[in-house]
Enzyme design. Structure first.
Site, PDB file in Angstrom:
ATOM      1  N   GLY A 502       0.826  -1.202   0.000  1.00  0.00           N
ATOM      2  CA  GLY A 502       0.000   0.000   0.000  1.00  0.00           C
ATOM      3  C   GLY A 502       0.858   1.248   0.000  1.00  0.00           C
ATOM      4  N   ARG A 574      12.829   2.806   4.794  1.00  0.00           N
ATOM      5  CA  ARG A 574      12.698   4.022   5.606  1.00  0.00           C
ATOM      6  C   ARG A 574      11.380   3.966   6.371  1.00  0.00           C
ATOM      7  NH1 ARG A 574      12.720   9.854   2.953  1.00  0.00           N
ATOM      8  NH2 ARG A 574      12.828  11.183   4.814  1.00  0.00           N
ATOM      9  N   ASN A 577       6.691   6.819   9.815  1.00  0.00           N
ATOM     10  CA  ASN A 577       6.193   7.355  11.084  1.00  0.00           C
ATOM     11  C   ASN A 577       6.489   6.313  12.167  1.00  0.00           C
ATOM     12  OD1 ASN A 577       4.523   7.933  13.352  1.00  0.00           O
ATOM     13  ND2 ASN A 577       3.090   9.077  12.055  1.00  0.00           N
ATOM     14  N   GLN A 584       2.303  -1.057  14.094  1.00  0.00           N
ATOM     15  CA  GLN A 584       1.947  -2.018  13.057  1.00  0.00           C
ATOM     16  C   GLN A 584       2.752  -3.312  13.184  1.00  0.00           C
ATOM     17  OE1 GLN A 584       2.389  -0.671   8.986  1.00  0.00           O
ATOM     18  NE2 GLN A 584       0.472  -1.659   8.404  1.00  0.00           N
ATOM     19  N   GLU A 650       2.956  -6.668   7.082  1.00  0.00           N
ATOM     20  CA  GLU A 650       2.791  -8.107   7.287  1.00  0.00           C
ATOM     21  C   GLU A 650       3.977  -8.784   7.945  1.00  0.00           C
ATOM     22  OE1 GLU A 650       0.108  -9.689   3.966  1.00  0.00           O
ATOM     23  OE2 GLU A 650       1.348  -8.216   2.952  1.00  0.00           O
TER      24      GLU A 650
END
Lengths: 684, 176
Positions: A502, A574, A577, A584, A650
């Site tokens: 994404g 990179r 955030n 995540q 993931e």
């Protein structure tokens, strides 16, 4: 200037903590009717009859749609894996799996629709079914090869024969369910000739394109919006049954219709990770250098649609070995069609590979960390391609340092605390990185702001916040000057929130659009599509990496395993955030913990039906299962992709199950080759 | 429909009294969402297994999917929309944002209401199953991470925000 790299809370945070953020089932619509779905209760057969008259006169019932009156759908509609028979709802009397929708009852209120759906008489002519997955099932055949194709490099048999130590074991993972907290919901209405939908999905453009094909509409006649999505993890990557059935009903009854699946229906009729059974053979010299890896997984599919559980992608790239052979076998059964679930292929594949590596370390008498460091490849072991950037060693070393791995006694069953056995384990892992074509439009507004429009969606990934930062840097503006518009198929072609692609795909489009706007001296509007520039991406081994370390306790009297520590070091390119990226990957690790210890779809062998299709029966990790998890990033950069990102959605899931299973072995001395690590598998 | 299928009730939600007729089968959750426009409480399972629908009923946390609307008559219902009133966010809500105690946000309404109810239970001296001393005259248990995890385990989060939620709750509690 640099908004990328700065820890910032989510833009939509205030809306989410006050209940103001609206998800698909939350949007008020005038004149709404409700659809309740009825699912097949037999595993294979034909519908004999649906007695619509029995419910037609119940209070509020507007009607029933079934295979006898549903609109005909285009059989060519599908997705990534080709034509998708799972989308062909209510087209005939055939029942290909238990949980297949057989009817939609539409009524004025939710209670009325549910009451009628509960009593709608459906009778079946049952046919013999087969839901019994085994690796050597006679129906097994090679999986399709659009990715994770079979490879055979070097002479595997000769290398195994020449090895000092060979590990040959089978590893099994069960059917697992995405279990996003938001059940799939769609609200559909027709605005003249145009179908409008609010739907919970992972990519409104891709879903709109599929829906348009399915209903033989031109793409501009379909608009799908998806402002807030309550998690997806792969299960909302498909054009869901809620959307197809709501579209049918909105057309039939000429008013807006909302279809929200129940939790049990989400289990039975959306998607799952298929069960796998993986044979691995690894051979090594006495010093730990790998001679051969031979990885042959089997997984289950449905005859309705192709799917690939790419368990061997890691096997082709993680370690140097003189010979590598892989082959995926797909076993068609009368089951819910499987589909990508967070870390598809890699999560079960790495459980097998990284468990086998731990067994190899044990038999060689080598530190499992050292074994991995000794087999670091200089180039892709199968592809021969250079690595774009590879920082696995940094992850392993830094993780080992922070975890205190150096003081570990590698022999099992030595640490006790009272009645508990204590052990530690690790796993190394990778997850492929890349990007897919997307378009973006940027408009320089008169007030000095920029409107950035892209068909992205934010499932909780932080995409809204991350893309705002990326746009701000690309446009050389502060984030307060960025007005990001996402979650709308009208914004143009864009890849979905899936495949850990994404952010890479959308960042690419935004960056390219910003460059073009710069060429116009930051004036006017630009629209770009990245299809062409993506084609110029050089062939490389392009992956994110991680090393996961776990400490567990096992109680031999109860069989209970608890994860006491979990630490992950990640190289994900990179970090846009750090606050959100850490969340995540930690979330992914919790998914991996849950896979290791809790998750198991159970089928009744007689009826073929899934018997634990709710949260009382299908356990996912709860607060009390989860320790305070440590996760951090090593410096990393992807040179081929704008902003240098690789994707972090993931990889957290991948590797965690093996790290925990290896720690359980270290604690107990017993290998856990089947997931989940249930009480009965640990009890002594 | 005859009268015995429907009831006229008064519901007090976030300080506002609503007079409404409900189907007797209707849950408090569906009434809040479909009749009163309070879509903050979420339906994650409709079986009391996930906690996304948690609201406060006279200050105590309940799963509104297993509460009939008619049974909530007379009680003070507080949903996530009502936690902060009209003023600024509660310290707990601010801590959720600061520590990133959510990702998709779907369980968040329930986590927040549950945490508010849980802190009140703890303040009232209620033990949990990880409390060492559960004797009636035992001390108020210290609210450490293990206590928070145990007491919040009725609220599932699939994104895996648990560690951040626990941190946000502990931080809020420590700040008093």
């Amino acid at each position: 200037m640099n908004a990328v790299g700065v820890a910032q809370p989510r833009i939509e945070g205030p809306a989410k903590v006050t209940g103001a953020a609206r998800y698909a089932a939350d949007v008020p619509i005038e004149g709404l009717a409700f659809g309740a779905v009825v699912l097949a209760t037999v595993t294979r057969g034909r519908i004999r009859d649906i007695d619509v008259d029995a419910v037609r006169n119940m209070p509020g019932v507007l009607g029933v749609i079934d295979h006898r009156n549903a609109p005909r759908l285009n059989p060519k509609a599908g997705g990534f894996f080709g034509p998708d028979g799972q989308l062909q709802l209510l087209q005939d009397e055939m029942i290909p799996f238990a949980g297949r929708p057989v009817a939609l009852v539409v009524a004025e209120t939710l209670e009325q629709a549910q009451a009628a759906a509960h009593v709608l008489p459906v009778t079946y002519d049952e046919e013999p079914h087969d839901t019994n997955f085994t690796a050597d099932h006679p129906a097994g055949r090679p999986a399709m090869t659009i990715f994770d194709e079979p490879v055979d490099v070097g002479d595997v048999e000769a290398e195994l024969a020449a090895s000092s130590v060979v590990v040959e074991e089978r590893y099994r993972t069960p059917e697992e369910y995405h279990s996003a907290m938001e059940p799939h919901s769609a609200t559909v209405w027709w605005d003249g000739e145009r179908l409008e939908a609010i739907d919970s999905n992972q990519g409104p453009f891709v879903i709109a394109a599929t829906l348009a094909t399915l209903f033989s509409l031109s793409l501009e006649k379909v608009r799908i919006r998806t402002e807030h999505v309550g998690g997806g993890f792969g299960s909302k990557g498909l054009c869901g049954p809620q959307l197809i059935l709501a579209a049918m009903a909105a057309h039939r009854f000429g008013r807006p219709v909302r279809v929200t699946l129940t939790r049990t229906q989400v289990f039975l009729t959306t998607a799952m990770r298929p069960a796998t059974d993986q044979l691995i053979r690894i051979g090594a010299d006495a010093d730990g250098r790998l001679r051969a890896i031979w990885h042959e997984p089997a997984f289950e599919i449905s005859p309705l649609v192709e799917y690939i559980e790419g368990c061997t992608e890691l096997t082709k790239t993680l370690y140097a070995a003189r010979a590598i052979r892989t082959r995926l076998t797909a076993v068609p059964l009368d089951i819910l069609p499987p589909y990508s679930m967070r870390g598809p292929g890699a999560a079960p594949g790495s459980f097998a590979l990284e468990s086998a590596m731990d067994e190899l370390a044990e038999r060689l008498g080598i530190d499992p960390l050292e074994l991995r460091l000794r087999n670091e490849p200089a180039a892709g072991p199968v592809s021969g391609l250079p690595f774009s950037s590879r920082n696995l060693v940094e992850c392993l070393r830094e993780g080992a340092h922070r975890f205190g791995w150096g003081t570990r006694d590698h022999r099992p069953r030595l640490r006790r605390e009272g009645s508990l056995l204590v052990g530690t384990g690790l796993a190394a892992t990778s997850f492929s990185a890349g990007a897919f074509p997307s378009s973006a439009t940027i408009t320089a507004e008169a007030d000095g702001t920029f409107t950035v429009a892209i068909g992205a969606t934010d499932l909780g990934t932080g995409a809204r916040t991350a893309l705002t930062a990326i746009a701000a840097d690309a446009l050389e503006a502060g984030t307060e000057r960025i007005r990001l518009r996402i979650s709308d198929s009208d914004l143009g072609p864009a890849w979905s929130a899936g495949g850990s692609r994404g952010t890479t795909s959308w960042a690419w489009a935004i960056t390219e659009a910003a460059e073009k706007l710069r060429g116009q001296e930051w004036r006017g509007t630009v629209t770009i599509d990245t299809t062409q520039s993506l084609g110029g991406l050089p062939g490389r081994e392009r992956h994110a990496y991680s090393a996961v370390f776990a400490e567990v306790t096992a109680d031999p009297a109860t069989g209970e395993v608890r994860v006491r520590r979990l630490l992950g070091m990640f190289a994900v390119g990179r970090v846009v955030n750090p606050l959100l990226a850490r969340s995540q990957v930690i979330g992914g690790m919790i998914g991996g913990l849950s896979m290791a210890l809790h998750e198991e779809g159970v089928r009744d062998p007689v009826s073929g039906r899934h018997v634990n299709a709710d949260f009382a029966g299908y356990h996912i990790a709860a607060h009390a299962d989860v320790p305070d998890i440590e996760a951090d990033f090593v410096p990393d950069h992807e040179p081929g992709i704008p902003v240098g990102v690789k994707g972090a959605g993931e990889i957290g899931n991948v590797g965690t199950a093996a790290a925990i299973a290896n720690a359980v072995w270290h604690a107990t001395g017993v290998r856990q080759r089947s997931l989940p690590i249930r009480l009965d598998r640990v009890l002594e | 429909m005859t009268n015995h299928h429907r009831s006229e009730i008064s519901l007090h939600v976030n300080g506002v009294t609503h007079r409404l007729g409900v189907d007797n089968r209707t849950t408090l959750l569906d009434t809040l969402r479909e009749n009163l426009g309070h879509t903050g409480p979420k339906k994650g399972c409709d079986h009391g297994q996930c906690g996304a629908c948690t609201v406060l009923l006279d200050g105590r946390r309940v799963v509104s999917c297993l509460t009939l609307a008619v049974a909530a008559e007379g009680a003070e219902v507080t949903t996530v929309e009502g936690l902060a009133g009209d003023g600024e966010l509660l310290p707990l809500q601010q801590a959720f944002i600061r520590f990133d105690g959510f990702q998709c946000g779907y369980c968040t309404s329930g986590q927040l209401c549950s945490a508010v109810g849980m802190l009140a239970e703890h303040a009232a001296g209620w033990p949990s199953s990880v409390t060492a001393d559960v004797s009636p005259d035992g001390p108020t248990p210290v609210l450490d991470a293990a206590e928070v995890r145990e007491r919040m385990s009725g609220n599932l989060c699939r994104c895996g925000a648990y560690p951040s939620i626990v941190r946000a709750v502990l931080e809020t509690e420590a700040a008093g």
